[in-house]
Write a protein that holds these residues in place. Structure first.
Motif, PDB file in Angstrom:
ATOM      1  N   ASN A 194      25.749  38.786 -76.571  1.00  0.00           N
ATOM      2  CA  ASN A 194      25.676  37.937 -75.562  1.00  0.00           C
ATOM      3  C   ASN A 194      26.513  38.258 -74.291  1.00  0.00           C
ATOM      4  OD1 ASN A 194      23.323  36.712 -76.265  1.00  0.00           O
ATOM      5  ND2 ASN A 194      24.680  35.089 -77.124  1.00  0.00           N
ATOM      6  N   LEU A 195      26.218  38.893 -73.270  1.00  0.00           N
ATOM      7  CA  LEU A 195      26.871  39.328 -72.079  1.00  0.00           C
ATOM      8  C   LEU A 195      26.825  38.343 -71.282  1.00  0.00           C
ATOM      9  CD1 LEU A 195      26.238  42.863 -71.908  1.00  0.00           C
ATOM     10  CD2 LEU A 195      28.106  41.798 -73.176  1.00  0.00           C
ATOM     11  N   SER A 196      27.643  37.184 -70.929  1.00  0.00           N
ATOM     12  CA  SER A 196      27.551  36.023 -70.159  1.00  0.00           C
ATOM     13  C   SER A 196      27.601  36.012 -68.880  1.00  0.00           C
ATOM     14  CB  SER A 196      28.024  34.747 -70.960  1.00  0.00           C
ATOM     15  OG  SER A 196      29.537  34.975 -70.738  1.00  0.00           O
ATOM     16  N   TYR A 197      27.668  37.190 -68.029  1.00  0.00           N
ATOM     17  CA  TYR A 197      27.938  37.347 -66.890  1.00  0.00           C
ATOM     18  C   TYR A 197      26.758  37.805 -65.967  1.00  0.00           C
ATOM     19  CZ  TYR A 197      27.806  42.204 -68.081  1.00  0.00           C
ATOM     20  OH  TYR A 197      27.465  43.532 -68.845  1.00  0.00           O
ATOM     21  N   THR A 198      26.883  37.531 -64.799  1.00  0.00           N
ATOM     22  CA  THR A 198      25.720  37.969 -63.751  1.00  0.00           C
ATOM     23  C   THR A 198      25.828  39.124 -63.196  1.00  0.00           C
ATOM     24  OG1 THR A 198      26.591  36.668 -61.965  1.00  0.00           O
ATOM     25  CG2 THR A 198      24.882  35.350 -63.334  1.00  0.00           C
ATOM     26  N   TYR A 199      24.731  39.737 -62.737  1.00  0.00           N
ATOM     27  CA  TYR A 199      24.844  41.252 -62.125  1.00  0.00           C
ATOM     28  C   TYR A 199      23.842  41.204 -60.972  1.00  0.00           C
ATOM     29  CZ  TYR A 199      20.638  42.479 -64.389  1.00  0.00           C
ATOM     30  OH  TYR A 199      19.073  42.829 -64.272  1.00  0.00           O
ATOM     31  N   ILE A 219      26.576  51.954 -67.747  1.00  0.00           N
ATOM     32  CA  ILE A 219      26.145  52.696 -68.887  1.00  0.00           C
ATOM     33  C   ILE A 219      26.199  54.213 -69.008  1.00  0.00           C
ATOM     34  CG2 ILE A 219      24.321  52.749 -70.396  1.00  0.00           C
ATOM     35  CD1 ILE A 219      23.136  50.128 -69.258  1.00  0.00           C
ATOM     36  N   ILE A 220      26.827  54.802 -69.968  1.00  0.00           N
ATOM     37  CA  ILE A 220      26.809  55.994 -69.963  1.00  0.00           C
ATOM     38  C   ILE A 220      26.292  56.602 -71.266  1.00  0.00           C
ATOM     39  CG2 ILE A 220      28.326  58.165 -70.274  1.00  0.00           C
ATOM     40  CD1 ILE A 220      30.743  56.486 -69.064  1.00  0.00           C
ATOM     41  N   GLU A 247      31.888  45.880 -66.959  1.00  0.00           N
ATOM     42  CA  GLU A 247      31.433  46.076 -68.451  1.00  0.00           C
ATOM     43  C   GLU A 247      31.074  47.545 -68.629  1.00  0.00           C
ATOM     44  OE1 GLU A 247      30.759  44.906 -72.415  1.00  0.00           O
ATOM     45  OE2 GLU A 247      31.279  43.631 -70.802  1.00  0.00           O
ATOM     46  N   ILE A 248      31.441  48.318 -69.390  1.00  0.00           N
ATOM     47  CA  ILE A 248      31.012  49.706 -69.546  1.00  0.00           C
ATOM     48  C   ILE A 248      30.273  49.966 -71.147  1.00  0.00           C
ATOM     49  CG2 ILE A 248      31.862  52.301 -69.743  1.00  0.00           C
ATOM     50  CD1 ILE A 248      34.181  51.819 -67.890  1.00  0.00           C
ATOM     51  N   VAL A 286      34.979  47.921 -72.661  1.00  0.00           N
ATOM     52  CA  VAL A 286      34.519  49.057 -72.800  1.00  0.00           C
ATOM     53  C   VAL A 286      33.996  48.879 -74.276  1.00  0.00           C
ATOM     54  CG1 VAL A 286      34.700  51.707 -73.113  1.00  0.00           C
ATOM     55  CG2 VAL A 286      36.024  50.572 -71.699  1.00  0.00           C
ATOM     56  N   LYS A 287      32.521  49.110 -74.481  1.00  0.00           N
ATOM     57  CA  LYS A 287      31.829  49.207 -75.644  1.00  0.00           C
ATOM     58  C   LYS A 287      31.367  50.605 -75.835  1.00  0.00           C
ATOM     59  CE  LYS A 287      30.748  44.156 -75.929  1.00  0.00           C
ATOM     60  NZ  LYS A 287      31.067  44.017 -74.612  1.00  0.00           N
TER      61      LYS A 287
END
Length: 229
Positions: free
Chosen positions: A17-22, A56-57, A90-91, A118-119
């Motif tokens: 879960n990525l709990s940030y808004t974008y 995203i790469i 986030e990357i 970085v994931k």
């Protein structure tokens, strides 16, 4: 909230879960960062101008690094290439399985570089935006050689290789696919597939230095670089 699902061939699933808004997600692929054709200054300027919360790469971020391990020093290189945009948090890197990206053990390696997560993952990333679904991968499931994949699109029509990839992944018609590998950028809204192109020159296909942008309403656009390449 964005939900990220990471799948591997054994069908094990890891939920994050990525709990940030974008407001903006940027997708690039095929940087081949050590390649002499890669314009690092232009890439940095473009990412800073777009200033996404998420980058995203979709594979081939490096070049001929398949015998190396993706570690913190490589994560730092990736972050430095972005120029530290003020919004970037986030990357996500979907590593290629061919002969360019370094390797990781297991599903994922995570690092925090100057408050940027970085994931790097093995396999296919499925992102859910409320009722919308987006799959991102490098695209070398069928052919590891990107030139072969590019020839398929050149001979049979732009996006043909992506349609094959959607079938291999058993994706339904409502799931949007984004990948790299062919170095040929496009968006097909009807087929719900796109390719972010390449930042390194290759024979026949050249280089596009393009980038895909996804806004908060899940509108996807293909942009040219913010500089002369």
């Amino acid at each position: 909230m964005i939900e990220l699902i990471i799948k591997e061939k054994s069908r094990n699933v890891l939920w994050i879960n990525l709990s940030y808004t974008y407001n903006r997600i940027a997708v690039v692929s095929d940087l081949h960062a050590e390649d002499k054709g890669f314009n690092a200054r232009c890439f940095t300027k473009t990412i800073k101008a777009i200033n996404p919360e998420v980058l995203i790469i979709a594979g081939d971020v490096f070049n001929n690094m398949e015998k190396q391990k993706f570690d913190e020093s490589m994560a730092k290189i990736v972050v430095e290439l972005t120029g530290y945009p003020t919004n970037l948090r986030e990357i996500l890197i979907t590593l290629s399985i061919g002969n360019h990206d370094p390797k990781i053990k297991g599903l994922m390696e995570s690092f925090n570089i100057n408050n940027i997560n970085v994931k790097a993952i093995n396999g296919v990333a499925l992102l859910r935006f409320n009722d919308k679904h987006l799959v991102v991968l490098h695209g070398d499931l069928l052919f590891k050689n990107g030139i072969i994949a590019a020839f398929i699109n050149l001979l049979l029509g732009k996006g043909f290789y992506e349609r094959i990839t959607k079938r291999i992944l058993l994706l339904n018609s409502d799931t949007f696919l984004i990948m790299g590998h062919t170095h040929i950028p496009f968006i097909d809204y009807k087929m719900k597939s796109a390719n972010s192109g390449s930042w390194a020159w290759r024979p026949i296909v050249g280089k596009s230095s393009t980038i895909l942008i996804i806004n908060k309403d899940f509108v996807i656009k293909l942009l040219k670089p913010f500089c002369k390449v």
